[in-house]
Design an enzyme around this catalytic site. Structure first.
Site, PDB file in Angstrom:
ATOM      1  N   HIS A  85       0.802  -1.226   0.000  1.00 18.11           N
ATOM      2  CA  HIS A  85       0.000   0.000   0.000  1.00 18.11           C
ATOM      3  C   HIS A  85       0.832   1.272   0.000  1.00 18.11           C
ATOM      4  O   HIS A  85       0.371   2.315  -0.451  1.00 18.11           O
ATOM      5  CB  HIS A  85      -1.037  -0.040   1.122  1.00 18.11           C
ATOM      6  CG  HIS A  85      -2.172  -0.944   0.748  1.00 18.11           C
ATOM      7  ND1 HIS A  85      -2.214  -2.251   1.133  1.00 18.11           N
ATOM      8  CD2 HIS A  85      -3.233  -0.739  -0.070  1.00 18.11           C
ATOM      9  CE1 HIS A  85      -3.287  -2.818   0.593  1.00 18.11           C
ATOM     10  NE2 HIS A  85      -3.918  -1.922  -0.134  1.00 18.11           N
TER      11      HIS A  85
ATOM     12  N   ARG B 128     -10.704   3.518  -1.282  1.00 13.48           N
ATOM     13  CA  ARG B 128     -10.272   2.675  -0.163  1.00 13.48           C
ATOM     14  C   ARG B 128     -10.578   3.419   1.135  1.00 13.48           C
ATOM     15  O   ARG B 128      -9.777   4.235   1.592  1.00 13.48           O
ATOM     16  CB  ARG B 128      -8.757   2.425  -0.245  1.00 13.48           C
ATOM     17  CG  ARG B 128      -8.322   1.497  -1.367  1.00 13.48           C
ATOM     18  CD  ARG B 128      -6.812   1.256  -1.273  1.00 13.48           C
ATOM     19  NE  ARG B 128      -6.364   0.142  -2.088  1.00 13.48           N
ATOM     20  CZ  ARG B 128      -5.883   0.275  -3.340  1.00 13.48           C
ATOM     21  NH1 ARG B 128      -5.794   1.445  -3.888  1.00 13.48           N
ATOM     22  NH2 ARG B 128      -5.484  -0.797  -3.998  1.00 13.48           N
TER      23      ARG B 128
ATOM     24  N   ARG C 120     -15.574   1.295  -1.301  1.00 18.89           N
ATOM     25  CA  ARG C 120     -15.376  -0.024  -0.711  1.00 18.89           C
ATOM     26  C   ARG C 120     -15.479   0.053   0.806  1.00 18.89           C
ATOM     27  O   ARG C 120     -14.924   0.976   1.415  1.00 18.89           O
ATOM     28  CB  ARG C 120     -13.984  -0.537  -1.112  1.00 18.89           C
ATOM     29  CG  ARG C 120     -13.658  -1.894  -0.550  1.00 18.89           C
ATOM     30  CD  ARG C 120     -12.372  -2.416  -1.103  1.00 18.89           C
ATOM     31  NE  ARG C 120     -11.216  -1.817  -0.470  1.00 18.89           N
ATOM     32  CZ  ARG C 120      -9.961  -2.110  -0.790  1.00 18.89           C
ATOM     33  NH1 ARG C 120      -9.706  -2.975  -1.757  1.00 18.89           N
ATOM     34  NH2 ARG C 120      -8.948  -1.555  -0.177  1.00 18.89           N
TER      35      ARG C 120
ATOM     36  N   GLU D 201     -11.268 -11.066  -5.597  1.00 21.61           N
ATOM     37  CA  GLU D 201      -9.830 -11.078  -5.312  1.00 21.61           C
ATOM     38  C   GLU D 201      -9.394 -12.383  -4.656  1.00 21.61           C
ATOM     39  O   GLU D 201      -8.238 -12.534  -4.275  1.00 21.61           O
ATOM     40  CB  GLU D 201      -9.417  -9.852  -4.480  1.00 21.61           C
ATOM     41  CG  GLU D 201     -10.232  -9.603  -3.242  1.00 21.61           C
ATOM     42  CD  GLU D 201      -9.889  -8.275  -2.566  1.00 21.61           C
ATOM     43  OE1 GLU D 201      -8.848  -7.673  -2.875  1.00 21.61           O
ATOM     44  OE2 GLU D 201     -10.674  -7.846  -1.693  1.00 21.61           O
TER      45      GLU D 201
ATOM     46  N   ASN E 188      -4.347  -7.251  -7.084  1.00 20.23           N
ATOM     47  CA  ASN E 188      -3.234  -7.218  -6.120  1.00 20.23           C
ATOM     48  C   ASN E 188      -3.334  -8.440  -5.211  1.00 20.23           C
ATOM     49  O   ASN E 188      -2.342  -9.105  -4.918  1.00 20.23           O
ATOM     50  CB  ASN E 188      -3.275  -5.948  -5.259  1.00 20.23           C
ATOM     51  CG  ASN E 188      -3.290  -4.695  -6.102  1.00 20.23           C
ATOM     52  OD1 ASN E 188      -2.897  -4.731  -7.256  1.00 20.23           O
ATOM     53  ND2 ASN E 188      -3.760  -3.595  -5.542  1.00 20.23           N
TER      54      ASN E 188
ATOM     55  N   ARG F 200       2.348 -10.534  -1.260  1.00 22.46           N
ATOM     56  CA  ARG F 200       2.602  -9.327  -2.037  1.00 22.46           C
ATOM     57  C   ARG F 200       3.603  -8.382  -1.379  1.00 22.46           C
ATOM     58  O   ARG F 200       4.067  -7.425  -1.984  1.00 22.46           O
ATOM     59  CB  ARG F 200       1.285  -8.585  -2.348  1.00 22.46           C
ATOM     60  CG  ARG F 200       0.556  -8.050  -1.156  1.00 22.46           C
ATOM     61  CD  ARG F 200      -0.892  -7.712  -1.495  1.00 22.46           C
ATOM     62  NE  ARG F 200      -1.118  -6.295  -1.724  1.00 22.46           N
ATOM     63  CZ  ARG F 200      -2.319  -5.737  -1.822  1.00 22.46           C
ATOM     64  NH1 ARG F 200      -3.414  -6.485  -1.727  1.00 22.46           N
ATOM     65  NH2 ARG F 200      -2.463  -4.462  -2.000  1.00 22.46           N
TER      66      ARG F 200
ATOM     67  N   CYS G 285      -9.837  -3.053 -10.277  1.00 24.29           N
ATOM     68  CA  CYS G 285      -9.257  -1.940  -9.533  1.00 24.29           C
ATOM     69  C   CYS G 285      -7.895  -2.304  -8.958  1.00 24.29           C
ATOM     70  O   CYS G 285      -7.294  -1.542  -8.224  1.00 24.29           O
ATOM     71  CB  CYS G 285     -10.209  -1.467  -8.437  1.00 24.29           C
ATOM     72  SG  CYS G 285     -10.655  -2.769  -7.295  1.00 24.29           S
TER      73      CYS G 285
HETATM   74  C1  PEP Z   1      -6.630  -5.535  -4.807  1.00 21.83           C
HETATM   75  O1  PEP Z   1      -6.455  -6.433  -3.992  1.00 21.83           O
HETATM   76  O2  PEP Z   1      -6.355  -5.637  -6.025  1.00 21.83           O
HETATM   77  C2  PEP Z   1      -7.184  -4.236  -4.379  1.00 21.83           C
HETATM   78  C3  PEP Z   1      -7.518  -3.313  -5.246  1.00 21.83           C
HETATM   79  O3  PEP Z   1      -7.315  -4.016  -3.060  1.00 21.83           O
HETATM   80  P1  PEP Z   1      -6.109  -3.688  -2.052  1.00 21.83           P
HETATM   81  O4  PEP Z   1      -4.897  -3.376  -2.873  1.00 21.83           O
HETATM   82  O5  PEP Z   1      -6.543  -2.524  -1.236  1.00 21.83           O
HETATM   83  O6  PEP Z   1      -5.987  -4.954  -1.273  1.00 21.83           O
HETATM   84 MG    MG Z   2      -7.366  -6.366  -2.058  1.00 19.23          MG
END
Ligand code: PEP
Ligand code: MG
Length: 573
Positions: free
Chosen positions: A190, A297, A333, A432, A455, A466, A503
């Protein structure tokens, strides 16, 4: 000596500035005695005075950067620093046992902190953290140690840190912080995502940058290539200045597309929306020609607060976004806390695998009180625009059903209380977790839209954290297995007459975007700064070409093969 370090390019751009190391400083406090009490008391008064001055600067900066309400936190800190009772007890201790002032301050302040902690009242309990925070500042001055405090930066620098939490990143002042470099993190951590929305270049996952630079070293941060050059020669500086100028020229070409429609060469319209973290980001969405918000977010609203934001506070933030985007689609969200995002005021159990843990919707379905506050605020804000509510980290149909029951309860409550709300808000989910992608046909019957969160979808599909740079090679957005999964989701949604957006960071990836459009993706939501480049790229290709390209990609075997194939195609245009 000139030295190059490789990392992960996390945010585009080039910066050439001095290093500011942002690191947790260890305060070594001993119980050594002093001989000159008089001098020790003077030192104490001086450390308190300097700390108060610093806190006043931070207070004023916060009032300008955020608002008066946040600035008041530092008024409380100033009060603690100036508290006569704490000072009296520290002085008594120095006088009676001739102990050094840092030790005395630590002992007394810890006593006060524990007293607050033992209180019954939640508000008072939380003051313990404030006392410790202020004490740390004063003790650092007593020891003559410089605390590395991002709010005190007042010249142009590149911040270098082991890691930056999202809230550290939020505190960075764009006027002075021209970029950042971290030891850990990946392209979708993030802090990297926030760097893109702050529009500052960044490199993450360098592993050892902190071992290689000292405060004041000149570095070149090449966020395009993911390279750091330490103590460059004049020649090197000139070379990178030229590279930056070239990049800025491209940005100027893309920027001509700001008032254009997003259309392919053969006229197919594509929706290009933006990801935001706060109402302040809307300005950048508009500046970059965003056609709406595909992901807000909301956890940052919680993270920038020292307590849960109230229903009214949330309502105001959501309304601001909806009103400033004048009926453009806005996807908000619900709280996605956990993973690499934490709230100081919400204690969570230590987890071995926080990204697989008790986060997001899982937590909200347990803390219905928090969930309802947010849903009520959203429903109320819904009357001010085209609101879409989105649930994160859905794994099963029952979770969606439960979330919708709570949403309906909120509507009933608002109705009974005679409070205005929107009954027509659309409800969707993030796709996701692979389990949802595979069962997308069933989910499509129960929601109004999907937004693919790559992500997380990539980290779960490839079993690769990640945040861990050692496995960052497994962040493979072009891998045909992922492309097939995405195709399943898009096809399932279209069969039920609903739309699918994306997204995750992949939506703004210049190689992935034409494939995704070819696969039939309806909406692309990305960092606002990627919108114009993507609009430009789409304008150079036909939809027909992209469909053919996507079909071929699905038949290939590896991430690298897809990348080479698409790069060739794009270059050939
Ligand atoms: C994702 O997981 O792709 C997403 C957009 O949410 P975040 O990056 O906030 O987990
Ligand atoms: Mg996510």
């Amino acid at each position: 000596m000139l030295m190059k370090i490789k990392g992960i390019a996390a945010s585009d751009g080039i910066a050439i500035n001095k290093v500011f190391r942002l690191e947790a400083v260890i305060l070594n406090i001993t119980d050594a005695k002093v001989t000159n009490v008089e001098q020790e008391l003077k030192k104490l008064n001086n450390a308190i005075a300097v700390s108060v001055t610093e806190l006043k600067v931070i207070r004023d900066k916060t009032a300008i950067k955020l608002d008066e309400e946040h600035a008041m936190i530092f008024d409380a800190h100033i009060q603690i620093a100036e508290d006569p009772e704490i000072a009296r007890q520290v002085e008594d201790m120095i006088n009676s046992s001739m102990v050094n002032s840092a030790h005395a301050f630590k002992t007394v302040s810890e006593m006060f902190a524990q007293m607050f902690e033992s209180m019954d009242n939640d508000y008072m309990k939380e003051r313990a953290a404030d006392v410790r925070d202020v004490a740390r500042r004063i003790i650092a001055h007593l020891l003559g140690v410089a605390l590395s405090d991002p709010t005190m930066i007042n010249e142009e620098v590149i911040v270098v840190a082991d890691d930056l939490t999202p809230s550290d990143t939020a505190q960075l002042d764009r006027e002075f912080v021209k970029g950042f470099i971290t030891n850990i993190g990946g392209r979708t951590s993030h802090s990297a995502i926030m760097a893109r929305s702050l529009e500052i270049p960044a490199i993450v996952g360098t592993k050892n940058i902190l071992d290689s630079v000292k405060n004041g070293d000149l570095v070149i941060l090449d966020g395009l290539a993911g390279e750091v050059i330490i103590n460059p020669s004049e020649e090197e500086v000139a070379k990178y200045k030229a590279k930056n100028a070239e990049f800025l020229e491209k940005v100027a070409v893309w920027s001509k597309f700001v008032n254009e429609k997003s259309v392919t060469l053969d006229g197919k319209h594509v929706e290009l929306a933006a990801n935001i973290g706060s109402p302040d980001d809307v300005e950048s969405v508009i500046k970059n020609g965003g056609e709406g918000v595909g992901l807000y977010r909301t956890e940052f609203l919680y993270m920038n607060n020292d307590d849960f934001p109230t229903e009214d506070e949330q309502y105001i933030a959501y309304k601001m976004v909806l009103e400033s985007l004048k009926n453009k689609k806005v996807v908000i969200r619900t709280l996605d806390i956990g993973g690499d995002k934490h709230l100081d005021y919400l204690p969570m159990d230590e987890e071995l695998n926080p990204f697989l843990g008790h986060r997001a919707l899982r937590l909200c379905l347990e803390r219905i009180d928090l969930f309802k506050t947010q849903l009520r605020a959203l429903l109320r804000a819904g009357v001010h625009g085209d609101l879409h509510i989105m649930f994160p980290m859905v794994a099963t149909l029952n979770e969606v059903r439960k979330a919708k029951v709570v949403l309906n309860e909120c509507k009933e409550e608002l109705k009974t209380e005679g409070i205005k709300y929107s009954d027509t808000v659309k409800v969707g989910i993030m796709v996701e977790i692979p389990a949802v992608a595979i069962l997308a046909d069933q989910f499509a019957k129960e929601v109004d839209f999907f937004s693919i969160g790559t992500n997380d979808l990539i980290q779960y599909s490839f079993a690769a954290d990640r945040m861990n740079q050692k496995v960052s090679y497994l962040y493979q957005p072009y891998n045909p297995s992922l492309l097939r999964l995405i195709k399943m989701v898009i096809d399932a949604s279209h069969k039920e007459g609903i739309w699918t957006g994306m997204c995750g960071e992949m939506a703004g990836d210049q190689i992935a975007a034409p494939i995704l459009l070819g696969l039939g993706l309806d909406e692309f939501s990305m960092s606002a700064t990627s919108i114009l480049q993507t609009r430009y790229s789409f304008s150079k290709l036909t939809y027909k070409e992209m469909k053919e390209m996507a079909e071929t990609c699905l038949t290939l075997g590896t991430h690298e093969e897809v990348q080479a194939f698409v790069e060739n195609k794009i270059k050939g245009e």
